[in-house]
Write a protein that holds these residues in place. Structure first.
Motif, PDB file in Angstrom:
ATOM      1  N   ARG A 297       0.831  -1.292   0.063  1.00 32.72           N
ATOM      2  CA  ARG A 297      -0.090  -0.005   0.133  1.00 32.72           C
ATOM      3  C   ARG A 297       0.934   1.221   0.220  1.00 32.72           C
ATOM      4  O   ARG A 297       0.501   2.191  -0.538  1.00 32.72           O
ATOM      5  N   ALA A 298       2.012   1.302   0.909  1.00 36.03           N
ATOM      6  CA  ALA A 298       2.949   2.433   0.776  1.00 36.03           C
ATOM      7  C   ALA A 298       3.464   2.744  -0.679  1.00 36.03           C
ATOM      8  O   ALA A 298       3.544   3.863  -0.969  1.00 36.03           O
ATOM      9  N   LEU A 299       4.024   1.708  -1.215  1.00 37.32           N
ATOM     10  CA  LEU A 299       4.611   1.703  -2.619  1.00 37.32           C
ATOM     11  C   LEU A 299       3.417   2.181  -3.410  1.00 37.32           C
ATOM     12  O   LEU A 299       3.858   2.944  -4.505  1.00 37.32           O
ATOM     13  N   GLU A 300       2.103   1.843  -3.370  1.00 39.33           N
ATOM     14  CA  GLU A 300       1.428   2.208  -4.533  1.00 39.33           C
ATOM     15  C   GLU A 300       0.398   3.404  -4.043  1.00 39.33           C
ATOM     16  O   GLU A 300      -0.473   3.659  -4.686  1.00 39.33           O
ATOM     17  N   HIS A 301       0.775   4.156  -2.717  1.00 42.92           N
ATOM     18  CA  HIS A 301       0.296   5.104  -2.442  1.00 42.92           C
ATOM     19  C   HIS A 301      -1.473   5.191  -2.191  1.00 42.92           C
ATOM     20  O   HIS A 301      -2.070   5.999  -2.605  1.00 42.92           O
TER      21      HIS A 301
END
Length: 343
Positions: A297-301
């Motif tokens: 989720r952090a990588l894909e915002h």
């Protein structure tokens, strides 16, 4: 030995060999109770490096399995490294450097020391690389999100169980938390001291040490040798499992009852046998699955909570009947997973 192995295999056989959907799962997300549902699939095969303190304890076998299972489900690539023990923070730092060199997109870290990797984590934050704190607790400003249960709450749950069982009377309590300076031990001690405030509890500290069998066995023998009138022993899983075996083998010598600070399958089997009274579980397999999802989720915002914790459940003989053991241990035939991050 054959009997112990048979009991372990029978317990592991209760876990399904093929993964089913593990969600939705009840959690506290930023302090609010809700069900957690991960992403259906990552948008690309992100490369995630995971660092664990060791692979000695069966607790971490379940963590490694949970990491691997969720990475496969989401379609991301995964490296799993373990440092060999809490006495090897330099090894964990070297493994982190290795993954940085390999160009990992994100990191999931079960830290040996709460602040031992702050410099490196701050540098990763400046580069925009997500770092997820898993299980142990990282006290660094650069952490992106946390997938862990506060061990202060675990200690409070365990002491609450003991005090309820003791009926409000005075308690002589032995304490063997685990490795000195580990984040989860610091949290557990904070929670225990808070829960003891104003309570009729006399604490006998048994010392610190890595959570391997031989170290904890020596600490248990030393504490019980010095404190012959302990009512209860509250201890890390390795110490609790050994203490339960020692006490049950010499009932005329030891009157101490044992509660574990957290659950492993060895502790669960000891609870079934009546050697350990109970243990709170922080569902380490579930924490690992959530950590992978938080990294994606952090990588894909795509956003999520900053701190996600599976709800603590107190396990005793009665509650084990309905407990989903796959939240705690890998299936039979699965041991510690170690694998290099694909280049």
């Amino acid at each position: 030995m054959r009997i112990c192995c048979a009991l372990l295999l029978s317990l592991l056989a209760l876990v399904p060999c093929h993964a089913t959907e593990w969600f939705p799962v009840p959690v506290f997300a930023d302090g609010k109770a809700r069900d957690y549902v991960p992403l259906a699939h990552a948008s690309r095969p992100w490369r995630i490096c995971t660092l664990l303190p060791h692979g000695i304890d069966r607790y971490w076998w379940g963590v490694a399995w949970g990491l691997d299972e969720e990475a496969r489900r989401q379609g991301v690539q995964l490296g799993i490294y373990e440092a060999g023990g809490y006495q090897f923070p330099a090894m964990q730092r070297a493994q982190l450097a290795r993954c940085i060199q390999l160009g990992a997109d994100a990191f999931v870290i079960g830290a040996i020391e709460a602040r031992g990797l702050c410099h490196e984590i701050d540098q990763l934050k400046q580069r925009g690389t997500p770092v997820i704190d898993l299980v142990n607790g990282i006290d660094c400003a650069g952490v992106t999100a946390h997938s862990r249960v506060d061990f202060a709450d675990m200690a409070r749950e365990a002491l609450g169980f003991i005090r309820e069982r003791a009926g409000g009377g005075p308690i002589n309590l032995g304490w063997l938390p685990g490795p000195r300076d580990a984040g989860w031990v610091l949290d557990a001690e904070r929670g225990l001291r808070t829960a003891m405030d104003g309570a009729p509890v006399r604490l006998a500290d048994g010392g610190y040490g890595p959570v391997d069998r031989s170290t904890q066995a020596a600490l248990v023998r030393g504490l019980l040798g010095r404190e012959s009138r302990l009512d209860y022993l509250l201890a890390n899983a390795e110490a609790a499992a050994f203490a339960g075996q020692l006490v049950s083998g010499s009932p005329s010598r030891f009157q101490t009852q044992v509660v574990s600070l957290y659950a492993t399958e060895r502790v669960v089997e000891a609870i079934r046998q009546g050697r350990v009274l109970a243990a709170p579980t922080d569902s380490p397999v579930t924490q690992a699955r959530i950590a992978i999802d938080l990294a994606v989720r952090a990588l894909e915002h795509k956003g999520e909570a900053y701190w996600v914790s599976p709800r603590i459940q107190m396990l005793d003989r009665a509650s084990l009947e309905d407990f989903d053991i796959s939240r705690l241990v890998p299936p039979g035939g699965h041991w510690m997973i170690r694998q290099e991050l694909p280049e």
